[in-house]
Design a protein around this motif. Sequence first.
Motif, PDB file in Angstrom:
ATOM      1  N   LYS A  39       0.888  -1.087  -0.101  1.00  9.58           N
ATOM      2  CA  LYS A  39       0.035  -0.069  -0.097  1.00  9.58           C
ATOM      3  C   LYS A  39       0.847   1.329  -0.037  1.00  9.58           C
ATOM      4  O   LYS A  39       1.733   1.345   1.001  1.00  9.58           O
ATOM      5  CB  LYS A  39      -0.971  -0.009   1.432  1.00  9.58           C
ATOM      6  CG  LYS A  39      -1.787  -1.138   1.549  1.00  9.58           C
ATOM      7  CD  LYS A  39      -2.580  -0.922   2.646  1.00  9.58           C
ATOM      8  CE  LYS A  39      -3.531  -2.284   2.954  1.00  9.58           C
ATOM      9  NZ  LYS A  39      -4.396  -2.228   3.832  1.00  9.58           N
ATOM     10  N   LEU A  69       7.510   3.720   5.711  1.00  7.86           N
ATOM     11  CA  LEU A  69       7.180   4.084   6.858  1.00  7.86           C
ATOM     12  C   LEU A  69       8.018   2.986   7.939  1.00  7.86           C
ATOM     13  O   LEU A  69       8.362   1.811   7.286  1.00  7.86           O
ATOM     14  CB  LEU A  69       5.989   3.651   7.463  1.00  7.86           C
ATOM     15  CG  LEU A  69       4.850   4.753   7.054  1.00  7.86           C
ATOM     16  CD1 LEU A  69       3.687   4.748   7.794  1.00  7.86           C
ATOM     17  CD2 LEU A  69       5.591   6.095   7.194  1.00  7.86           C
ATOM     18  N   PRO A  70       8.562   3.110   8.964  1.00  9.70           N
ATOM     19  CA  PRO A  70       9.541   2.155   9.638  1.00  9.70           C
ATOM     20  C   PRO A  70       9.005   0.754   9.810  1.00  9.70           C
ATOM     21  O   PRO A  70       9.607  -0.374   9.680  1.00  9.70           O
ATOM     22  CB  PRO A  70       9.967   2.815  10.980  1.00  9.70           C
ATOM     23  CG  PRO A  70       9.143   3.791  11.244  1.00  9.70           C
ATOM     24  CD  PRO A  70       8.519   4.422   9.851  1.00  9.70           C
ATOM     25  N   ARG A  71       7.717   0.632  10.108  1.00  5.33           N
ATOM     26  CA  ARG A  71       6.985  -0.680  10.496  1.00  5.33           C
ATOM     27  C   ARG A  71       6.269  -1.056   9.053  1.00  5.33           C
ATOM     28  O   ARG A  71       5.219  -1.652   9.079  1.00  5.33           O
ATOM     29  CB  ARG A  71       6.443  -0.801  11.574  1.00  5.33           C
ATOM     30  CG  ARG A  71       5.757  -2.052  12.030  1.00  5.33           C
ATOM     31  CD  ARG A  71       7.134  -3.114  11.976  1.00  5.33           C
ATOM     32  NE  ARG A  71       6.703  -4.516  11.911  1.00  5.33           N
ATOM     33  CZ  ARG A  71       6.384  -5.262  12.897  1.00  5.33           C
ATOM     34  NH1 ARG A  71       6.300  -4.882  13.947  1.00  5.33           N
ATOM     35  NH2 ARG A  71       6.345  -6.666  12.525  1.00  5.33           N
ATOM     36  N   ALA A  72       6.851  -0.700   7.817  1.00  3.94           N
ATOM     37  CA  ALA A  72       5.969  -1.001   6.727  1.00  3.94           C
ATOM     38  C   ALA A  72       6.322  -2.464   6.318  1.00  3.94           C
ATOM     39  O   ALA A  72       5.425  -3.245   5.561  1.00  3.94           O
ATOM     40  CB  ALA A  72       6.336  -0.077   5.347  1.00  3.94           C
ATOM     41  N   THR A  73       7.514  -2.931   6.960  1.00  3.15           N
ATOM     42  CA  THR A  73       7.928  -4.120   6.571  1.00  3.15           C
ATOM     43  C   THR A  73       7.811  -5.206   7.686  1.00  3.15           C
ATOM     44  O   THR A  73       7.332  -4.734   8.760  1.00  3.15           O
ATOM     45  CB  THR A  73       9.417  -4.180   6.137  1.00  3.15           C
ATOM     46  OG1 THR A  73      10.048  -3.260   7.246  1.00  3.15           O
ATOM     47  CG2 THR A  73       9.589  -3.706   4.909  1.00  3.15           C
ATOM     48  N   ASN A  74       8.370  -6.280   7.463  1.00  2.00           N
ATOM     49  CA  ASN A  74       7.757  -7.380   8.425  1.00  2.00           C
ATOM     50  C   ASN A  74       8.642  -7.055   9.835  1.00  2.00           C
ATOM     51  O   ASN A  74       8.083  -7.410  10.832  1.00  2.00           O
ATOM     52  CB  ASN A  74       8.145  -8.775   8.020  1.00  2.00           C
ATOM     53  CG  ASN A  74       7.398  -9.983   9.028  1.00  2.00           C
ATOM     54  OD1 ASN A  74       6.320  -9.954   9.190  1.00  2.00           O
ATOM     55  ND2 ASN A  74       8.319 -11.021   9.111  1.00  2.00           N
ATOM     56  N   ASP A 120       4.665   7.532  -0.170  1.00  2.00           N
ATOM     57  CA  ASP A 120       5.151   6.803   1.300  1.00  2.00           C
ATOM     58  C   ASP A 120       4.595   5.346   1.419  1.00  2.00           C
ATOM     59  O   ASP A 120       3.379   5.440   1.235  1.00  2.00           O
ATOM     60  CB  ASP A 120       4.843   7.655   2.206  1.00  2.00           C
ATOM     61  CG  ASP A 120       5.547   8.986   2.358  1.00  2.00           C
ATOM     62  OD1 ASP A 120       5.357  10.138   1.681  1.00  2.00           O
ATOM     63  OD2 ASP A 120       6.391   9.077   2.926  1.00  2.00           O
ATOM     64  N   LEU A 122       3.075   2.636   3.065  1.00  2.00           N
ATOM     65  CA  LEU A 122       2.357   2.395   4.498  1.00  2.00           C
ATOM     66  C   LEU A 122       2.623   0.873   4.803  1.00  2.00           C
ATOM     67  O   LEU A 122       2.724   0.427   5.843  1.00  2.00           O
ATOM     68  CB  LEU A 122       0.882   2.841   4.215  1.00  2.00           C
ATOM     69  CG  LEU A 122       0.652   4.406   4.116  1.00  2.00           C
ATOM     70  CD1 LEU A 122      -0.777   4.518   4.072  1.00  2.00           C
ATOM     71  CD2 LEU A 122       1.703   5.302   4.752  1.00  2.00           C
ATOM     72  N   GLN A 123       2.612   0.202   3.914  1.00  2.00           N
ATOM     73  CA  GLN A 123       2.728  -1.404   3.972  1.00  2.00           C
ATOM     74  C   GLN A 123       3.657  -1.876   2.719  1.00  2.00           C
ATOM     75  O   GLN A 123       3.118  -1.472   1.563  1.00  2.00           O
ATOM     76  CB  GLN A 123       1.592  -2.044   4.125  1.00  2.00           C
ATOM     77  CG  GLN A 123       1.564  -3.457   4.750  1.00  2.00           C
ATOM     78  CD  GLN A 123       0.278  -3.813   5.360  1.00  2.00           C
ATOM     79  OE1 GLN A 123      -0.193  -3.449   6.435  1.00  2.00           O
ATOM     80  NE2 GLN A 123      -0.415  -4.635   4.507  1.00  2.00           N
ATOM     81  N   ALA A 124       4.414  -2.794   2.882  1.00  2.00           N
ATOM     82  CA  ALA A 124       5.254  -3.250   1.715  1.00  2.00           C
ATOM     83  C   ALA A 124       5.175  -4.915   1.773  1.00  2.00           C
ATOM     84  O   ALA A 124       5.438  -5.495   2.635  1.00  2.00           O
ATOM     85  CB  ALA A 124       6.811  -2.991   2.079  1.00  2.00           C
ATOM     86  N   ASP A 125       4.827  -5.328   0.698  1.00  2.00           N
ATOM     87  CA  ASP A 125       4.787  -6.656   0.367  1.00  2.00           C
ATOM     88  C   ASP A 125       5.319  -6.861  -1.154  1.00  2.00           C
ATOM     89  O   ASP A 125       4.535  -7.631  -1.961  1.00  2.00           O
ATOM     90  CB  ASP A 125       3.378  -7.255   0.520  1.00  2.00           C
ATOM     91  CG  ASP A 125       3.226  -8.904   0.394  1.00  2.00           C
ATOM     92  OD1 ASP A 125       4.534  -9.414   0.411  1.00  2.00           O
ATOM     93  OD2 ASP A 125       2.432  -9.125   0.009  1.00  2.00           O
TER      94      ASP A 125
END
Lengths: 245, 245, 245, 245, 245, 245
Positions: A39, A69-74, A120, A122-125
Amino acid sequence: MTTTRADGRTPDQLRPITIERGWSSQAEGSALISFGGTKVLCTASFTGGVPRWLTGKGKGWVTAEYAMLPRATNSRGDRESVKGRIGGRTHEISRLIGRALRAVVDTKALGENTIVIDCDVLQADGGTRTAAITGAYVALADAIEWGREKKFIAQRSQVLSDSVAAVSVGIIDGVPMLDLPYVEDVRAETDMNVVVTGGGKFVEVQGTAEGAPFDKAELDALLALAVAGAAELREHQLAALGRDA
Amino acid sequence: MTTTRADGRTPDQLRPITIERGWSSQAEGSALISFGGTKVLCTASFTGGVPRWLTGKGKGWVTAEYAMLPRATNSRGDRESVKGRIGGRTHEISRLIGRALRAVVDTKALGENTIVIDCDVLQADGGTRTAAITGAYVALADAIEWGREKKFIAQRSQVLSDSVAAVSVGIIDGVPMLDLPYVEDVRAETDMNVVVTGGGKFVEVQGTAEGAPFDKAELDALLALAVAGAAELREHQLAALGRDA
Amino acid sequence: MTTTRADGRTPDQLRPITIERGWSSQAEGSALISFGGTKVLCTASFTGGVPRWLTGKGKGWVTAEYAMLPRATNSRGDRESVKGRIGGRTHEISRLIGRALRAVVDTKALGENTIVIDCDVLQADGGTRTAAITGAYVALADAIEWGREKKFIAQRSQVLSDSVAAVSVGIIDGVPMLDLPYVEDVRAETDMNVVVTGGGKFVEVQGTAEGAPFDKAELDALLALAVAGAAELREHQLAALGRDA
Amino acid sequence: MTTTRADGRTPDQLRPITIERGWSSQAEGSALISFGGTKVLCTASFTGGVPRWLTGKGKGWVTAEYAMLPRATNSRGDRESVKGRIGGRTHEISRLIGRALRAVVDTKALGENTIVIDCDVLQADGGTRTAAITGAYVALADAIEWGREKKFIAQRSQVLSDSVAAVSVGIIDGVPMLDLPYVEDVRAETDMNVVVTGGGKFVEVQGTAEGAPFDKAELDALLALAVAGAAELREHQLAALGRDA
Amino acid sequence: MTTTRADGRTPDQLRPITIERGWSSQAEGSALISFGGTKVLCTASFTGGVPRWLTGKGKGWVTAEYAMLPRATNSRGDRESVKGRIGGRTHEISRLIGRALRAVVDTKALGENTIVIDCDVLQADGGTRTAAITGAYVALADAIEWGREKKFIAQRSQVLSDSVAAVSVGIIDGVPMLDLPYVEDVRAETDMNVVVTGGGKFVEVQGTAEGAPFDKAELDALLALAVAGAAELREHQLAALGRDA
Amino acid sequence: MTTTRADGRTPDQLRPITIERGWSSQAEGSALISFGGTKVLCTASFTGGVPRWLTGKGKGWVTAEYAMLPRATNSRGDRESVKGRIGGRTHEISRLIGRALRAVVDTKALGENTIVIDCDVLQADGGTRTAAITGAYVALADAIEWGREKKFIAQRSQVLSDSVAAVSVGIIDGVPMLDLPYVEDVRAETDMNVVVTGGGKFVEVQGTAEGAPFDKAELDALLALAVAGAAELREHQLAALGRDA
């Protein structure tokens, strides 16, 4: 093709794509785009005038900044603001997004105006840079409309020469696949990001052998997948913008 | 082909290439490479051990850092050390060189050793990143030999799986051309850097539309030029290393 | 004197000196200078105009920046651009070079022009700052000539009042010695860098007791060695510039 | 000598010197020293242990940091913490102070302990680095006593081999003068900082031609003035420490 | 009240307060203030003109910077200039001091002039920010007088609407106490810094539960103590400035 | 009360509050919270172990980082990562959020585990720090549950002693008002942020006179409003967490 992917897709299938146009009530253009679990919030900021080095040349400027964002990743990563420096990957992707957008912008038609696109994650996959480019186009298109309404841009100016979208492709266990999520991305022998115009031409082709080097036939197969995927993404962009293909 | 280039070359001709192997008396491997007016000093630093995140995995590490002297270019640029931060372009090229070299290195065969390749551009006239990769391979090969002689690397270990070289190609006034100097680079409609193994396979393909987007036929023509150019560069590398093709 | 030095020189003998004038095809003046194994690339960049704080005073500005390639030394050091800050030693030497050059420049005669001298150490074997100053003078002289030809500087202006060169001296096992390579430098009880004009006067005297403090007689012996060494360096500078002594 | 100085001193006269020993109630050693209008707060921080690179060698470490309050000078300067980097001058002086102190310290006798001397200029009127060295010696001597009392240092260890003091000298209108305040410093043709042991030997001689280069006779005159001035400063140091000369 | 404090004070008693007005001979206003063992040097720097973003609005600007010497505290901290960044606590206190002072300044009456207040903690024993604000007011008042004498400020302009002082209060073992030294500060369950005008109104109330949350009755008791303490501090400020209450 | 606010609320009314619990599929706890147009994404990252300075003390650590996307506000601000330093406001708010959360956490019950809360403002319309604290509590509560399920935290440990929420209050045209949007915030004479536990006690009271200083009666009125607002926010928190009040 019978290869089964983790999420059940066929090799030539995109993940579910959503584009929430106008997500931000502050920016002149914006889109919250999802490629599956990835996202990205894309905002376009329009300002009259150009950077000093461009003043008086009758041309506008379009640039982009990408960040996560710092916690976009696992697992959480340190903020680049806290580290006090921007990493190489961030720089590289920001530059890629800017080039991709400028490829479809007529900076003379834009006039002496600047548009900054912030992407930016927000969530990375997987595929964050390609989602960013695809969403950024929507935000950019709206910011240009805004500039036209506010008379910063001449009424008849054709600022955008075409649309632009991007998608990742890769070879996994010998099979070329479209739009890789993180679990596939880390396993890919070859990884390629392709930026394609609405007209089906290439703006950027970035292929990297992560494992064994690749040959011309593999390259061709990947490019064909990417062109088809980009055409589908174009449909999503046009739908979000409320236009016909 | 009859197109005349500023320096009299044919479109498929490399600039004069020189590789001064062992330029540095301090480094474990080194090469001063010239692609025409572009001069890059490549040094390889071998150290036993690996970064903490790799410890105990039985693998080595190869990485690269690229930089330009402030007056390598026609007008002086500020030093990145003085600005206090590394620019996006520098980061991007350093990462590219590292990936290109790692593509031909068997890190298990290297053992828990680290090789850092520094590519410092002493003079820039286009194609600095491709000259850097081509020279870095020579420095790397010598550093690996050094490691073998000093018993850091097992005698029979085959660390390098192939050679690697890189060259730029671009389309100027509609004509695909090989190995662009600065004056051509700024005029190119499409600009591509291609990293190729000795075996003729691709490690990295990075094509960018600087002006109009490009189509598949143009991409194919550029890749063909690059593969031929890289094969010639391989001859220069082998000659510098005192080996037969 | 019968003391034998590691490289067979007598205590009052310089290492082999070479000055490759005009090494760079980009800079307005340049010299690649060697003091034995120490190699420094000096480039002079001439620009019309002066920094803001000097504008309108009818004076020019000469400044210098010193740096070392990461593998100039026997073991690789981190790049200052990567560390994000310039070390104290680098700062100190840059300032020293700038002061040394300004001591022979008539900034009024230079007019409102700026010359930046970059001294990049490609290989380090002791005495890098003194080689830098000695080579920088040659690059500076050529940049001033360039400015005169391009009419930035008035035809009859005498910008340089004298030449300037520098050399290190030190006391090793009680014996004063000239032009120390690295192996001697680390053993020296007292270490001194002396900047001397062509006329034999002092511009800068920097003596440091590394071991025991030194007395006036030792200081005098070192200065005498340095003045004689600098006179020889002046010969090399004039030869490189194609002038008679 | 009949030359009149702005503050009525003779050329070979120091400004009023005061040393307020033990100014800080927190530090292991401290001194607020004044050379006329120049006021420097010197604190010595003693900690058991040494930096990692020195561990296990049976030696201690003495280092120094110099800084100026933003409004120590006549017009306010930006804080280096705000600028995010330490200037060249600050670095240079910090290194000088550290070298000066280490010249009289037997690091083996100190044992594996670290002493950091902070020299913060509260008010600046010329000669801040020489006042800093002179005051730092007093703070250092007290910190060593503290370490002995707390049993960090062996009872009979002779850590300090001598005292050390520093003073500036310069040539103004052709006349060599001692201990220059700011108004004289900016007018000096030659400026020299000299660090001298209690025994009258040199630790550091740093002479710079600010205007015309200087000759050997001038150098000799300046050194003689400095040695005499340093001997007087030694009296002040011993008095502050409550010892006989 | 019968609670005994470490230093023998009653809960509602300030530590010994001293204000050495005009400590600096360079600044336009200055004060060395002590709250017991806490010593802060406050200097005010007056300059004509305002930052660019305020130009032409007919208003002045007052700002503050707070910092601590590395050995102001019981164990030495790293310099923020060396770390290359300012910590959160430093930023927060600098902003607090600036807001506190601006609350009593009529920036229109100040005219287009800037006053920067530097508050450097020479020794820290709790309450450094409140001592800084209290001393800064004295330095500010003198800098305004200086501006008036130098005709930067109109003769009849009433720049200061009131005086301002600050004090810390806290609850220790359930008892509200005034002006906490370090040993009390670390034990306080609730800690509050209160900035009060000469007229007894609040400019800033910052209360933090360090242990258990606090209720309204506790808050009221702390505020009452603070208002009384600030009234006493006002007496010290007026005395230092040579004015009647 | 009859005062009309821009958005039609009564002075003691909150803006529409929404809390989207579990927005992130990556973080151990998360909430996207809205206070009207202000939207903050709060994620909690749980890791076993504590920072080095806390190791072996049997206690956990909770900390927070606050940041704003560049176009969260009406005009785009530069990224702190690009500027290379974190601003004072960002630091201050990060510290406030961390303190607020720690006030309701029993770090012994948490065990040697670390929870980092990231509060990223996606859209800003006043009250971002209070929304951040209120949302952060929800993310924190879920991360603690996660830690319990994964056996990082003992089954019966009572880590949270209470809930915590925050709200802004201010005086506008003499009327105390609750939960200020940006348009009211810039007009407020006094601005206060209040952090309140579920039990109605104060964790943090930060009041600032932006215009005229405020008196005790005004302070009391503001605190009463804040306590009532915080009680309502607690209802929203409990509802989001699926618990009864």
